[in-house]
Scaffold this motif. Structure first.
Motif, mmCIF file in Angstrom:
data_model
loop_
_atom_site.group_PDB
_atom_site.id
_atom_site.type_symbol
_atom_site.label_atom_id
_atom_site.label_comp_id
_atom_site.label_asym_id
_atom_site.label_seq_id
_atom_site.Cartn_x
_atom_site.Cartn_y
_atom_site.Cartn_z
ATOM 1 N N UNK A 152 0.925 -1.213 0.050
ATOM 2 C CA UNK A 152 0.014 -0.004 -0.111
ATOM 3 C C UNK A 152 0.792 1.242 -0.092
ATOM 4 N N UNK A 153 2.048 1.107 0.702
ATOM 5 C CA UNK A 153 2.716 2.388 0.692
ATOM 6 C C UNK A 153 3.425 2.514 -0.842
ATOM 7 N N UNK A 154 3.869 1.452 -1.351
ATOM 8 C CA UNK A 154 4.308 1.490 -2.452
ATOM 9 C C UNK A 154 3.540 2.249 -3.452
ATOM 10 N N UNK A 155 2.101 1.638 -3.671
ATOM 11 C CA UNK A 155 1.081 2.273 -4.410
ATOM 12 C C UNK A 155 0.723 3.631 -4.079
ATOM 13 N N UNK A 156 1.085 4.167 -2.881
ATOM 14 C CA UNK A 156 0.596 5.496 -2.458
ATOM 15 C C UNK A 156 1.648 6.237 -3.026
ATOM 16 N N UNK A 157 3.052 5.958 -2.926
ATOM 17 C CA UNK A 157 4.258 6.595 -3.305
ATOM 18 C C UNK A 157 4.015 6.813 -5.002
ATOM 19 N N UNK A 158 3.800 5.703 -5.526
ATOM 20 C CA UNK A 158 3.625 5.770 -6.961
ATOM 21 C C UNK A 158 2.513 6.662 -7.235
ATOM 22 N N UNK A 159 1.403 6.612 -6.790
ATOM 23 C CA UNK A 159 0.313 7.635 -7.231
ATOM 24 C C UNK A 159 0.753 9.072 -7.179
ATOM 25 N N UNK A 160 1.557 9.399 -6.031
ATOM 26 C CA UNK A 160 2.137 10.825 -5.790
ATOM 27 C C UNK A 160 3.229 11.248 -6.745
ATOM 28 N N UNK A 161 4.239 10.067 -7.138
ATOM 29 C CA UNK A 161 5.244 10.421 -7.999
ATOM 30 C C UNK A 161 4.636 10.599 -9.379
ATOM 31 N N UNK A 162 3.449 9.872 -9.909
ATOM 32 C CA UNK A 162 2.953 10.102 -11.047
ATOM 33 C C UNK A 162 2.393 11.368 -11.298
ATOM 34 N N UNK A 163 1.981 12.016 -10.534
ATOM 35 C CA UNK A 163 1.419 13.327 -10.448
ATOM 36 C C UNK A 163 2.139 14.473 -9.825
ATOM 37 N N UNK A 164 3.588 14.275 -9.976
ATOM 38 C CA UNK A 164 4.399 15.334 -9.334
ATOM 39 C C UNK A 164 3.810 16.702 -9.595
ATOM 40 N N UNK A 165 3.627 17.511 -8.422
ATOM 41 C CA UNK A 165 3.312 19.007 -8.676
ATOM 42 C C UNK A 165 1.761 19.073 -8.568
ATOM 43 N N UNK A 166 1.190 18.164 -8.676
ATOM 44 C CA UNK A 166 -0.502 18.065 -8.864
ATOM 45 C C UNK A 166 -0.852 17.536 -7.334
ATOM 46 N N UNK A 167 -1.643 18.476 -6.652
ATOM 47 C CA UNK A 167 -2.161 17.691 -5.397
ATOM 48 C C UNK A 167 -3.224 16.682 -5.548
ATOM 49 N N UNK A 168 -2.848 15.518 -4.882
ATOM 50 C CA UNK A 168 -3.796 14.453 -4.926
ATOM 51 C C UNK A 168 -4.802 14.484 -3.615
ATOM 52 N N UNK A 169 -6.360 14.361 -3.860
ATOM 53 C CA UNK A 169 -6.780 14.428 -2.641
ATOM 54 C C UNK A 169 -7.020 13.126 -1.818
ATOM 55 N N UNK A 170 -7.579 13.014 -0.652
ATOM 56 C CA UNK A 170 -7.458 11.610 -0.007
ATOM 57 C C UNK A 170 -8.464 10.890 -0.933
ATOM 58 N N UNK A 171 -9.703 11.170 -1.261
ATOM 59 C CA UNK A 171 -10.447 10.392 -2.214
ATOM 60 C C UNK A 171 -9.682 9.830 -3.345
ATOM 61 N N UNK A 172 -8.913 10.647 -4.069
ATOM 62 C CA UNK A 172 -8.187 10.162 -5.221
ATOM 63 C C UNK A 172 -7.306 9.151 -4.641
ATOM 64 N N UNK A 173 -6.710 9.147 -3.791
ATOM 65 C CA UNK A 173 -5.574 8.330 -3.375
ATOM 66 C C UNK A 173 -6.278 7.130 -2.906
ATOM 67 N N UNK A 174 -7.444 6.962 -2.187
ATOM 68 C CA UNK A 174 -7.962 6.033 -1.775
ATOM 69 C C UNK A 174 -8.666 5.156 -3.051
ATOM 70 N N UNK A 175 -9.080 5.904 -4.081
ATOM 71 C CA UNK A 175 -9.686 5.285 -5.412
ATOM 72 C C UNK A 175 -8.491 4.615 -6.002
ATOM 73 N N UNK A 176 -7.287 4.598 -5.879
ATOM 74 C CA UNK A 176 -6.121 4.136 -6.446
ATOM 75 C C UNK A 176 -5.588 3.327 -5.557
#
Length: 218
Positions: A152-176
């Motif tokens: 889960x930490x790997x997936x979360x980090x991947x979601x953030x790094x794929x969207x560098x500079x773009x804010x990811x909401x809690x809901x968006x991260x949960x969906x991923x």
């Protein structure tokens, strides 16, 4: 992969969303042309499954917008099954065309082909400062040193790094991170972020209170 399903039939959409998430896709759903275009404006969609018969217009409007503005693969999934319809859809830029009724296994096989095409044209390395993620090898390095992360930490980090500079909401991260029907604790994302922060520089993951999380420059 973050996928947009454009389908106005509620029962068909719900069944597909459930199955797609079980296949590992992160899914957003839209039932109209207007909402589909709003979803695409986020810049996060990587693949589109598109119905053509929509209540406020024709799905071809969405396809035209995608091909004019973005490089996103589109798989048309529609009741229009004539040869002329298929030729027209492919000529307009669709990457594949599947007529209803359809076998989900065939749809998933076609999505895998499209996904492989995407992966072949994209680098598997994501970089943000001293952090390097190899999405093919599923490895993460900080200043050249390998880190071991739970899934889960790997997936979360991947979601953030794929969207560098773009804010990811809690809901968006949960969906991923979580599949359809999977129980999600109210503070699950906060807990994963807390654990990730212990492994990276203190300013690597930034919090925008009430909005979400971001890595890289904004």
């Amino acid at each position: 992969m973050h996928l947009l399903l454009v389908e106005d039939d509620h029962l068909v959409a719900q069944g597909l969303i459930r199955s797609l998430r079980q296949e590992g896709y992160s899914v957003e759903h839209s039932g109209t042309v207007k909402h589909a275009l709003e979803c695409l404006s986020s810049g996060e969609i990587e693949l589109v499954i598109l119905d053509l018969g929509l209540p406020d217009g024709d799905g071809s409007q969405v396809l035209k917008h995608i091909k004019e503005q973005k490089v996103i693969p589109v798989v048309i999934l529609t009741a229009r099954g004539s040869i002329d319809d298929k030729v027209q859809g492919l000529d307009m830029g669709a990457d594949d065309y599947l007529a209803k009724p359809f076998d989900p296994a065939e749809l998933f096989a076609r999505l895998r082909v499209v996904s492989r095409r995407i992966n072949q044209t994209q680098s598997s390395l994501l970089r943000c400062g001293d952090v390097v993620m190899d999405t093919s090898a599923h490895t993460v390095k900080l200043s050249g040193q390998s880190l071991t992360l739970p899934r889960k930490e790997y997936m979360l980090l991947k979601a953030l790094m794929e969207n560098q500079g773009r804010v990811q909401s809690k809901q968006q991260l949960e969906n991923k991170l979580y599949q359809w029907g999977e129980e999600v604790g109210s503070n699950a994302i906060e807990v994963h972020i807390h654990h990730l922060r212990k492994k990276f520089p203190s300013d690597f993951i930034k919090t925008l209170r009430g909005i979400g999380y971001v890595v890289g420059k904004r």
